[in-house]
Design an enzyme around this catalytic site. Structure first.
Site, PDB file in Angstrom:
ATOM      1  N   LYS A 270      -0.379   4.697  -0.740  1.00  0.00           N
ATOM      2  CA  LYS A 270      -0.277   5.072   0.671  1.00  0.00           C
ATOM      3  C   LYS A 270      -0.205   3.806   1.529  1.00  0.00           C
ATOM      4  O   LYS A 270      -0.530   2.702   1.078  1.00  0.00           O
ATOM      5  CB  LYS A 270      -1.490   5.904   1.116  1.00  0.00           C
TER       6      LYS A 270
ATOM      7  N   SER B 132       5.013  11.946  -1.476  1.00  0.00           N
ATOM      8  CA  SER B 132       4.313  11.614  -0.237  1.00  0.00           C
ATOM      9  C   SER B 132       4.781  10.313   0.395  1.00  0.00           C
ATOM     10  O   SER B 132       4.478  10.044   1.561  1.00  0.00           O
ATOM     11  CB  SER B 132       2.799  11.541  -0.468  1.00  0.00           C
TER      12      SER B 132
END
Length: 208
Positions: free
Chosen positions: A165, A128
């Protein structure tokens, strides 16, 4: 100037150094006790407290292997001093991130690479964050902190999930932004009891 050690303190310090060189991580209190015939962990703690007071070690009481050498032993391949960074594994919901059961090992890293002792490592799972150069299998190094600025790459804890993230905000919400178009941004309320910032990513290690 270093303070003089007793014979037993020097023996324990030598054992810690030898153990670190052999295993790549420090011994537990019980392993030190077994090596010297000390049946009580309190007896080991007394000696470690003396070593810490004399500035030979630093103890991290929240870690089962939480001993760090201030004067780290030299290795054959690296003439610099070595620090040991805990690797965070799975996180149990409701447990502190640095609880002993969440530590799955240690990374030995040259101190010149670490701006602070308050650093932990996390092995990356998934793709990701490939757009930020973070690949599956990498180890990210994060400085422990509970706040972040817009654009920081952050280690988040969401319940029993730990993830890396990019950080952003929108009103009363926190945005967890991936660096891969195949993934969607997660949006969570700032005051959610499930959301925690564990640290800011400051480095990356990769094996080839």
């Amino acid at each position: 100037m270093k303070k003089i050690l007793t014979k037993r303190q020097q023996e324990i310090l030598d054992f810690i150094e030898s153990f670190l060189q052999q295993h790549g991580y420090p011994p537990t209190l019980r392993e030190i006790g077994n090596a010297f015939g000390i049946s009580s962990t309190n007896g080991v703690r007394v000696n470690l407290a003396a070593l810490e007071k004399k500035k030979y070690i630093i103890r991290r009481p929240w870690l089962s292997r939480g001993i760090e050498l201030i004067y780290a032993p030299k290795t054959q391949t690296n003439e610099g001093e070595v620090g040991y960074v805990p690797i965070i594994g799975k996180v149990a919901a409701g447990e502190p991130i640095f609880a002993a059961e969440n530590i799955e090992g240690m990374l030995a890293i040259d101190d010149s690479f670490l701006p602070t002792k308050k650093v932990f490592a996390l092995k990356v799972k998934g793709d990701s964050m490939v757009g930020s150069g973070i690949m599956e299998g990498d180890y990210v190094l994060a400085r422990r902190q509970h706040n972040a600025e817009i654009g920081d790459i952050v280690v988040f804890i969401i319940g029993d999930e730990i993830t890396v993230k990019k950080y952003d905000t929108k009103g009363d919400k926190v945005l967890l932004i991936p660096a891969n178009e195949a993934y969607e941004t997660r949006i969570i309320k700032k005051n959610s009891s499930d959301l925690q910032i564990a640290g800011k990513v400051i480095g990356l290690l990769r094996k080839y």
